[in-house]
Motif scaffolding. Structure first.
Motif, mmCIF file in Angstrom:
data_model
loop_
_atom_site.group_PDB
_atom_site.id
_atom_site.type_symbol
_atom_site.label_atom_id
_atom_site.label_comp_id
_atom_site.label_asym_id
_atom_site.label_seq_id
_atom_site.Cartn_x
_atom_site.Cartn_y
_atom_site.Cartn_z
ATOM 1 N N UNK A 71 41.519 49.365 89.002
ATOM 2 C CA UNK A 71 42.359 49.785 87.985
ATOM 3 C C UNK A 71 43.453 48.735 87.710
ATOM 4 N N UNK A 72 44.386 49.177 86.915
ATOM 5 C CA UNK A 72 45.424 48.277 86.386
ATOM 6 C C UNK A 72 46.501 47.921 87.421
ATOM 7 N N UNK A 73 47.056 48.937 88.105
ATOM 8 C CA UNK A 73 48.150 48.694 89.067
ATOM 9 C C UNK A 73 49.282 47.930 88.406
ATOM 10 N N UNK A 74 49.582 46.739 88.916
ATOM 11 C CA UNK A 74 50.631 45.896 88.327
ATOM 12 C C UNK A 74 50.041 44.746 87.532
ATOM 13 N N UNK A 75 48.722 44.746 87.384
ATOM 14 C CA UNK A 75 48.080 43.780 86.481
ATOM 15 C C UNK A 75 47.772 42.419 87.084
ATOM 16 N N UNK A 76 47.967 42.241 88.401
ATOM 17 C CA UNK A 76 47.720 40.912 88.983
ATOM 18 C C UNK A 76 46.238 40.539 88.928
ATOM 19 N N UNK A 77 45.369 41.501 89.273
ATOM 20 C CA UNK A 77 43.933 41.209 89.261
ATOM 21 C C UNK A 77 43.471 40.946 87.830
ATOM 22 N N UNK A 78 43.964 41.746 86.893
ATOM 23 C CA UNK A 78 43.610 41.540 85.480
ATOM 24 C C UNK A 78 44.024 40.139 85.032
ATOM 25 N N UNK A 79 45.264 39.754 85.359
ATOM 26 C CA UNK A 79 45.760 38.426 84.948
ATOM 27 C C UNK A 79 44.906 37.315 85.555
ATOM 28 N N UNK A 84 40.520 33.196 85.227
ATOM 29 C CA UNK A 84 39.269 32.669 85.803
ATOM 30 C C UNK A 84 38.123 32.619 84.803
ATOM 31 N N UNK A 85 38.359 33.096 83.577
ATOM 32 C CA UNK A 85 37.279 33.141 82.582
ATOM 33 C C UNK A 85 37.689 32.342 81.335
ATOM 34 N N UNK A 86 36.697 32.132 80.442
ATOM 35 C CA UNK A 86 36.983 31.271 79.279
ATOM 36 C C UNK A 86 37.584 32.087 78.126
ATOM 37 N N UNK A 87 37.906 31.404 77.061
ATOM 38 C CA UNK A 87 38.529 32.046 75.897
ATOM 39 C C UNK A 87 37.595 33.044 75.209
ATOM 40 N N UNK A 88 36.273 32.908 75.451
ATOM 41 C CA UNK A 88 35.337 33.833 74.791
ATOM 42 C C UNK A 88 35.064 35.085 75.642
ATOM 43 N N UNK A 89 35.731 35.181 76.805
ATOM 44 C CA UNK A 89 35.477 36.313 77.714
ATOM 45 C C UNK A 89 36.107 37.598 77.194
ATOM 46 N N UNK A 90 35.605 38.711 77.720
ATOM 47 C CA UNK A 90 36.299 39.978 77.509
ATOM 48 C C UNK A 90 36.524 40.606 78.888
ATOM 49 N N UNK A 91 37.733 41.065 79.126
ATOM 50 C CA UNK A 91 38.035 41.712 80.406
ATOM 51 C C UNK A 91 38.480 43.141 80.121
ATOM 52 N N UNK A 92 37.655 44.082 80.596
ATOM 53 C CA UNK A 92 37.958 45.504 80.399
ATOM 54 C C UNK A 92 38.714 45.975 81.634
ATOM 55 N N UNK A 93 39.853 46.635 81.427
ATOM 56 C CA UNK A 93 40.579 47.195 82.570
ATOM 57 C C UNK A 93 40.536 48.714 82.452
ATOM 58 N N UNK A 98 47.304 57.213 82.564
ATOM 59 C CA UNK A 98 47.785 56.568 81.336
ATOM 60 C C UNK A 98 49.174 55.939 81.479
ATOM 61 N N UNK A 99 50.045 56.590 82.273
ATOM 62 C CA UNK A 99 51.418 56.062 82.400
ATOM 63 C C UNK A 99 51.426 54.661 83.032
ATOM 64 N N UNK A 100 50.421 54.370 83.867
ATOM 65 C CA UNK A 100 50.389 53.036 84.500
ATOM 66 C C UNK A 100 50.257 51.961 83.414
ATOM 67 N N UNK A 101 49.467 52.268 82.395
ATOM 68 C CA UNK A 101 49.326 51.318 81.276
ATOM 69 C C UNK A 101 50.661 51.227 80.530
ATOM 70 N N UNK A 102 51.317 52.360 80.302
ATOM 71 C CA UNK A 102 52.612 52.349 79.604
ATOM 72 C C UNK A 102 53.638 51.548 80.413
ATOM 73 N N UNK A 103 53.665 51.742 81.743
ATOM 74 C CA UNK A 103 54.624 51.002 82.590
ATOM 75 C C UNK A 103 54.397 49.493 82.447
#
Ligand SMILES: C[S@@+](CC[C@H](N)C(=O)[O-])C[C@H]1O[C@@H](n2cnc3c(N)ncnc32)[C@H](O)[C@@H]1O
Length: 225
Positions: A71-79, A84-93, A98-103
């Motif tokens: 999941x999202x958490x604080x977004x470190x893994x997402x970042x 680690x991927x190219x400009x054409x990548x898509x990363x789904x989190x 829902x509040x974690x995304x708002x935070x």
């Protein structure tokens, strides 16, 4: 020492308890209210970065790479997955609360450099398990950090995420040679066996919590063969 300020609280679906986001100076913490403990602290995130660095190794040169982060958490893994991927990548989190995304759209988002603002990021609100029902090769890498390890902690329903059936379902959503990477606070030989039984080639990597120091965490690296 500055006092801790409560920035928000959020109910975890299915009576899973309550999350609380707090801030002290520039340190953020997300913990499970009651005795269940801290889920994430912004000071210690080296192993969350390593999850994506190891799980997405080699994807920088892959055109249109597709990565799932749960999941999202604080977004470190997402970042780190975006890095680690190219400009054409898509990363789904995928994020259950829902509040974690708002935070992460507020002050917390600064910690990982606001990865939600990257146009390659797509948010899927809800249980990451729902995305494994697709039964179709979709991802080059699936990076899971929804718990303390292959055992429900944040959300007891997460136990089933690591069942034989679920590992098979995850495997089906990976492209050939795709990588399932799982963060864990410990190494469990039984889980390694289970991953092998689900036809993954398995390696584990020990990583420290903070810049080569602190607790030792395990990253399971399970390649679809
Ligand atoms: C330990 S944190 C993730 C930390 C993240 N790797 C980072 O870099 O900050 C776990 C996150 O997973 C979310 N979560 C827990 N169970 C989930 C599930 N079944 N599906 C999606 N998200 C889930 C929690 O709400 C929490 O935001």
């Amino acid at each position: 020492m500055a006092p801790r300020t409560i920035l928000g609280t959020a109910k975890i679906p299915n009576d899973g308890g309550e999350l609380e986001l707090t801030q002290r100076d520039n340190e953020f913490s997300i913990h499970l209210k009651g005795l269940r403990g801290e889920l994430m602290n912004s000071r210690m995130h080296s192993s969350e970065l390593a999850l994506a660095e190891l799980g997405c190794a080699g994807l920088k040169k892959t055109e249109d790479a597709k990565v799932l982060v749960g999941g999202m958490g604080m977004g470190f893994t997402l970042a780190a997955a975006l890095k680690a991927t190219s400009q054409s990548a898509q990363v789904v989190v995928a994020e259950l609360v829902p509040e974690v995304i708002e935070w992460n759209k507020g002050p917390l988002g600064e910690c990982a450099g606001r990865p939600l603002n990257d146009p390659r990021t797509k948010v899927a609100l809800g249980d990451v398990a729902a995305l494994f029902k697709a039964q179709k090769a979709t991802y080059h890498a699936v990076l899971l950090d929804v718990d303390n390890g292959p055992e429900g902690f944040t959300h007891l329903d997460n136990d089933s995420l690591y069942s034989d059936d679920s590992l098979q379902a995850i495997r089906q959503t990976l492209f050939p040679n795709g990588m399932l990477a799982i963060w864990s606070a410990w190494s469990d030989p039984k889980f390694i066996k289970q991953l092998k039984k689900a036809h993954f080639k398995v390696q584990t990597q020990t990583v420290r919590a903070h810049k080569g120091k602190g607790s030792r965490h395990t990253i399971y690296l399970a390649k679809k063969i």
